[in-house]
Design a protein around this motif. Structure first.
Motif, PDB file in Angstrom:
ATOM      1  N   ALA A 187       0.829  -1.207   0.000  1.00 20.58           N
ATOM      2  CA  ALA A 187       0.000   0.000   0.000  1.00 20.58           C
ATOM      3  C   ALA A 187       0.862   1.255   0.000  1.00 20.58           C
ATOM      4  CB  ALA A 187      -0.936  -0.010   1.207  1.00 20.58           C
ATOM      5  N   PHE A 188       1.939   1.230   0.770  1.00 23.12           N
ATOM      6  CA  PHE A 188       2.874   2.357   0.797  1.00 23.12           C
ATOM      7  C   PHE A 188       3.502   2.571  -0.574  1.00 23.12           C
ATOM      8  CE2 PHE A 188       7.458   3.332   1.148  1.00 23.12           C
ATOM      9  CZ  PHE A 188       7.391   4.635   1.611  1.00 23.12           C
ATOM     10  N   LEU A 189       3.994   1.503  -1.188  1.00 24.05           N
ATOM     11  CA  LEU A 189       4.669   1.639  -2.478  1.00 24.05           C
ATOM     12  C   LEU A 189       3.715   2.054  -3.583  1.00 24.05           C
ATOM     13  CD1 LEU A 189       7.409  -1.114  -2.936  1.00 24.05           C
ATOM     14  CD2 LEU A 189       7.681   1.336  -2.552  1.00 24.05           C
ATOM     15  N   ARG A 190       2.513   1.526  -3.582  1.00 27.96           N
ATOM     16  CA  ARG A 190       1.551   1.915  -4.622  1.00 27.96           C
ATOM     17  C   ARG A 190       1.363   3.429  -4.640  1.00 27.96           C
ATOM     18  NH1 ARG A 190      -1.613  -2.600  -2.369  1.00 27.96           N
ATOM     19  NH2 ARG A 190      -1.153  -4.458  -3.617  1.00 27.96           N
ATOM     20  N   GLU A 191       1.271   4.014  -3.459  1.00 26.44           N
ATOM     21  CA  GLU A 191       1.065   5.458  -3.365  1.00 26.44           C
ATOM     22  C   GLU A 191       2.303   6.221  -3.820  1.00 26.44           C
ATOM     23  OE1 GLU A 191      -1.009   8.905  -2.824  1.00 26.44           O
ATOM     24  OE2 GLU A 191      -1.727   6.832  -2.794  1.00 26.44           O
ATOM     25  N   ILE A 192       3.488   5.768  -3.402  1.00 24.41           N
ATOM     26  CA  ILE A 192       4.729   6.443  -3.793  1.00 24.41           C
ATOM     27  C   ILE A 192       4.936   6.359  -5.302  1.00 24.41           C
ATOM     28  CG2 ILE A 192       7.238   6.444  -3.525  1.00 24.41           C
ATOM     29  CD1 ILE A 192       5.620   7.458  -1.112  1.00 24.41           C
ATOM     30  N   VAL A 193       4.636   5.204  -5.878  1.00 25.63           N
ATOM     31  CA  VAL A 193       4.800   5.038  -7.329  1.00 25.63           C
ATOM     32  C   VAL A 193       3.871   5.983  -8.078  1.00 25.63           C
ATOM     33  CG1 VAL A 193       4.524   3.424  -9.250  1.00 25.63           C
ATOM     34  CG2 VAL A 193       5.616   2.658  -7.141  1.00 25.63           C
ATOM     35  N   ARG A 194       2.639   6.096  -7.620  1.00 22.83           N
ATOM     36  CA  ARG A 194       1.700   7.014  -8.272  1.00 22.83           C
ATOM     37  C   ARG A 194       2.153   8.466  -8.119  1.00 22.83           C
ATOM     38  NH1 ARG A 194      -2.368   3.200  -6.518  1.00 22.83           N
ATOM     39  NH2 ARG A 194      -2.515   4.253  -4.501  1.00 22.83           N
TER      40      ARG A 194
END
Length: 212
Positions: free
Chosen positions: A173-180
């Motif tokens: 969940a953390f990475l999905r947001e950072i990638v976006r």
């Protein structure tokens, strides 16, 4: 035949990629994995990138692949060579002018309990490989952690982010947001923990080849 330039994460080494390299060769491709000079107190981010560029040499059809902390180095490599694609695997995504040491606070990262590194990083890795990786860990010198990330923008190369659904260090969940936020794309996903090159080398190699 493509060449995959494989960049390890913090504290790691070229050996982290050896199982993936064997799979890539089996699939008919070349690979280059190097030891970044992370334990050299005089080496900065540019020196890390130059180490990869020198190892790549005049190879063409190049795919640059980076794991974890190596995500800070891979775009610098792509700024110096002609790469067909950049693939970030459970990786940090830098911002212009951001020192790597500031990445954690700037992204709102909340780290897990680090008292058991196997449970965090290597829970799905065969025990012998996990023990070998821990025994071979290297300290990270300070210079490259404190200097501003030098590019003014992301390099002009197609970029894919591959996150690990069972990652206990960088939660999905953390990475999905950072990638976006930082790349403006939706990440691809793979099962497994933070080190798929050791836990799922054949699956990871197949995924890398699929991006050609």
């Amino acid at each position: 035949m493509a060449t995959f330039a494989l960049i390890h994460g913090g504290g790691g080494s070229a050996r982290d990629w050896r199982l993936v390299e064997a799979e890539l060769r089996r699939l008919g491709h070349d690979s280059v994995a190097v030891d970044l000079p992370i334990d050299d107190p005089s080496a900065g981010l540019g020196d890390y990138a130059d180490t990869v560029v020198k190892a790549v040499g005049d190879r063409t059809d190049l795919v640059v692949v980076a794991h974890s902390w190596g995500g800070l180095v891979a775009p610098l490599v792509c700024d110096r060579v002609e790469a067909d694609r950049l693939v970030l695997v459970a990786a940090m995504i830098p911002a212009p002018g951001e020192p790597p040491a500031d990445w954690w606070a700037n992204t709102g990262f909340q780290g897990p309990d680090m008292s058991d590194e196997v449970a965090v990083f290597l829970h799905d890795v065969p025990p012998d490989l996990a023990a070998e990786m821990l025994a071979g860990g290297r300290e990270h010198a300070e210079k490259a952690l404190l200097e501003p990330w030098p590019l003014g923008r992301w390099p002009d190369v197609p970029t894919t982010f591959l996150l690990c659904r069972d990652d206990r260090f960088f939660p999905p969940a953390f990475l999905r947001e950072i990638v976006r936020e930082r790349l403006g794309v939706t990440p691809d996903e793979i099962d497994g923990g933070h080190t798929p090159m050791l836990a799922r080398p054949a699956e990871l190699a197949g995924r890398l080849v699929s991006y050609l």
